[in-house]
Write an enzyme that holds these catalytic residues in place. Sequence first.
Site, PDB file in Angstrom:
ATOM      1  N   ASP A 159       7.243  55.791   9.115  1.00  0.00           N
ATOM      2  CA  ASP A 159       7.684  55.871   7.722  1.00  0.00           C
ATOM      3  C   ASP A 159       6.614  55.394   6.748  1.00  0.00           C
ATOM      4  O   ASP A 159       6.631  54.262   6.275  1.00  0.00           O
ATOM      5  CB  ASP A 159       8.967  55.058   7.564  1.00  0.00           C
ATOM      6  CG  ASP A 159      10.088  55.629   8.418  1.00  0.00           C
ATOM      7  OD1 ASP A 159       9.944  56.767   8.907  1.00  0.00           O
ATOM      8  OD2 ASP A 159      11.101  54.937   8.598  1.00  0.00           O
ATOM      9  N   GLU A 196      12.179  52.439  19.663  1.00  0.00           N
ATOM     10  CA  GLU A 196      11.414  51.200  19.984  1.00  0.00           C
ATOM     11  C   GLU A 196      12.173  50.281  20.940  1.00  0.00           C
ATOM     12  O   GLU A 196      11.496  49.649  21.753  1.00  0.00           O
ATOM     13  CB  GLU A 196      11.068  50.454  18.686  1.00  0.00           C
ATOM     14  CG  GLU A 196      10.109  51.213  17.784  1.00  0.00           C
ATOM     15  CD  GLU A 196      10.757  52.405  17.049  1.00  0.00           C
ATOM     16  OE1 GLU A 196      12.000  52.379  16.910  1.00  0.00           O
ATOM     17  OE2 GLU A 196      10.037  53.323  16.659  1.00  0.00           O
ATOM     18  N   ASP A 233      13.653  59.692  17.645  1.00  0.00           N
ATOM     19  CA  ASP A 233      13.291  58.662  16.674  1.00  0.00           C
ATOM     20  C   ASP A 233      13.933  57.343  17.128  1.00  0.00           C
ATOM     21  O   ASP A 233      14.715  57.318  18.081  1.00  0.00           O
ATOM     22  CB  ASP A 233      13.844  59.108  15.304  1.00  0.00           C
ATOM     23  CG  ASP A 233      13.235  58.348  14.134  1.00  0.00           C
ATOM     24  OD1 ASP A 233      12.402  57.454  14.352  1.00  0.00           O
ATOM     25  OD2 ASP A 233      13.615  58.667  12.990  1.00  0.00           O
TER      26      ASP A 233
END
Length: 984
Positions: A637, A560, A557
Amino acid sequence: MAPAGSPVLTWGRPLLLVLSVLCNLILPSAAVKHDLFKTCSQSGFCARNRAYADAAASLSSSWASPYALDPSSLSFSDGQLRATVVKAVLGTDATANFPLTVSFLESGVARVTLDEERRRKGDIELRHGSKARKERYDEAAKWALVGGLELSKGAVMTEVDDPNGAAKVRYGPDGKFEAVVTFAPFSLEFLRDGATHVKFNERGLLNMEHWRQKKEKVEGEGEGEEGKQEMVDTPEDESTWWDESFGGNTDSKPRGPESVALDISFPGYEHVYGIPEHASSMSLKQTRGGHGNYNEPYRLYNADVFEYIMDSPMTLYGAIPFMQAHRKDSTVGLFWLNAAETWIDIVKAKTGANPLSLGVSGKTNTQTHWMSESGLLDVFVFLGPTPRDVTTKYGELTGFTQLPQEFAIAYHQCRWNYVTDQDVMAVDRKFDKHDIPYDVIWLDIEYTQEKKYFTFDPLTFPDPKKMHAQLDGHHRKLVAIIDPHIKNVGDYPIVDEMKSKGLAAMNKDGNAYEGWCWPGSSYWVDCFNPLAIEWWKGLFKYDRFIGTAPNTFIWNDMNEPSVFNGPETTMPKDNLHHGNWEHRDVHNLNGLTFVNATYEAMLYRDGKKPADMRRPFVLTRSFYAGSQRMGAMWTGDNQADWSHLAASLPMILNNGISGFPFAGADVGGFFGNPSKELLTRWYQAGAFYPFFRGHAHIDTRRREPYLVGEPYTSIITQALRLRYALLPAWYTAFHEASVTGAPVVRPMFYEHPADEASAPVDDQMYLGGTGLLVKPVTAEGQTAVDVYLPDSTPYFDYFDFTRYAGPGVVRVPAPLEKVPLLMGAGHIIPRRDRPRRSSGLMKYDPLTLVVVLDEAGGASGEVYLDDGESFDFEQGGYIHRRFALDAGTRALTSVDVAARKGAKTAAFERDMAGVKVERVVVVNAPEEWKGKTEVHVSEEGARESQRRRPVGFEWVEGAKGKASWAVVRNPKVGVGKGWKIDFS
Ligand SMILES: *[C@@H]1O[C@H](CO)[C@@H](O)[C@H](O)[C@H]1NC(C)=O
């Protein structure tokens, strides 16, 4: 999980104080998440290139692109055209040279690359004493591409008689493709069968910002009259050339302006798809305003977008700069290989009765404008003509999707967080107690000791081995999260090793970059560095990541990367990575490189011998072109809201046609508490996501299916069982994706490219090539859905065989207990009907074949099986059968799809010898079978007495509006064998 403003920040940690102070500085109120992210006008190069486009448009016919190909530089050999494109610098006598290479590939794909001579030579000066590389970034191909680059032997160039100078190259299958290069102004056109499908620089928006020296202001000069005068001479806005600030961060831009932009037109094409990831429709919208359009370009700049909004071109977590243009009977594609921040404007113009648009059959021209902040111009052109041709050629370049382990396509149970090992084991037992199947339980960040990855919290997870063992008892797995931020704290060997080996991403001064994330102060592993990959590999060994077992898999996760106190919640663009490339150049690749390292680590976890290896499973939030080789993605999300359920379908479809089909959305919605109806409908939709995971935020109520209550728990269980029954069909679809690039769930246009009305449909989808068509309910209180059927082929309700036929819209009842699911005539669907607790327990279960006859009485389909975990399939360790019921002979046969020989074939066939077909259901069975009580079965290798063995048969007349059906009872034919069932 998302950062700033999230309710999680109510946890007491020093970090939270810092964060909330930061947030209050940046955000006037919590609701304005938009302000965290740039609009085009706040992103210097986007604003400059849009202004360039506006200037060109306002000058219209008097605008001439300042780029021209120098004819004396033109050469052609071995499938490559080379030349220099010269830019006349506006308002000066100066010129800048851009080496052009157009490569014609054996596959029929053309690649256009434009570099900048001066930066390539390193003949530039960097400001602020920067250590950054001077060249334009040219390594995106190294990460994104894995093949398909063989140059065409057949391509030939001829000069063309053109007042502006031109050359033409004939290439592609049967020489049907042509590329025409016009010299002055420079432009490129791609033709198929004599008609133009793709045009570069038609509107003259090519813009390679060449290197220039900053003219430092002399004392006394400034914003006065003289400054204004200069603006008139040079119509370029220099205000964002040398540094830019946003949200309190300043980008030092040591290389000055260096953007690359180009307009690319698709004459006659009304629809463009792709360029994920956006919460938008599959058919992309116009971006230059007007009713129903966006005002902002689609943006690709991977970011941790907190509470993302619906119907928006705003950037999200991943970026695939691959676009397809589609019209009736033709699909073409474009891959913009650039990893920097990218914006794409889209406008559509009616063609009218333009005599110049000869050969253009569509009524609309779609014009796109691509803008990237730095790097090469490197574009691939795909001329189709089918959607399948385009996705396959794209997959040959960037890799096909990984064939996942079978458990990975079953159901995943996640929440932030299962708080103790006892909690995990209790949830596991409750699934069993309620007879609800699931394969994988997940651990979010709280399992770690104080957010130190590669540790289990000794207080809450004192016995991870026991937990793993209980799961393994039913072939279940555990996925643990590992993020790229490494806690900056004493007495943590991982951070010490990473820093002492110099494996962290660096700030602009070349020191390890420190920022804030879940653990507080953190460093980021730089997986662009081969040594970092090597080090990372070691960390997943069982003796390093203590408490893990062979049934542990990994979730990446925040890659980015998410940096809570960074500009736009990510790293500063002037940070440096391995090789001194600026973060600016590589940003959209960052997530891919991290997953790549984890994939490699998991691949070698059990040893280096191929026999020791099992297919890794890694879930990623951030991705780029090529990430499909390494695992699955999810849409980040989302919210427990009907609009987010609806948006998941176009997002997943779009990801699928963009080469990354292993996609899903959090079932139930991450933020907030779904109503019982919403949760139920979401499970019914999720059962048709290629990646199927329930997930929830830490502040939400528990919502495991057994907690919801009746009738919901039973309905959700039915949705899960439907997924498990259809696993053979799903696995077969994944196999096809892994060898052809075809999406796992497919939009209507992909299967019906000749049907114009199919083009915009993005709320219903096919499961692989099975003919199963699902339209999940995505609105509250809805009890029926309108399904669009493209032609007169009959479809039958999956559950009760009600007959529907198009063309047009049919209304399908959808009471809460039912997911609208139709079976297209002419297909054969493989299933496993015995309910089990996990997919691993179904491995030796018999198959049911559902044969859906078309009007002529025929049908066909496939099944692919292997051991579901190892790489033995690469050595023939699989069974791949084609089933066909021939309308003429009335015989259903099973044949090998391809003659396969491999070292592992025989062993796998032996292992599967006991796996039989236990039932054949024939839907739309002909009336002539009425009264028949047996059919005859022949199997290869059967003893004489067993030839034409009779087996029980029953034909059942359909009630009004429903198809008649028939069943062959226990034909007991081997799934790996050749056999025939004779219905005549
Ligand atoms: C990961 O990156 C390495 C180094 O570039 C490469 O050799 C390897 O093939 C990549 N793995 C995958 C699955 O693409």
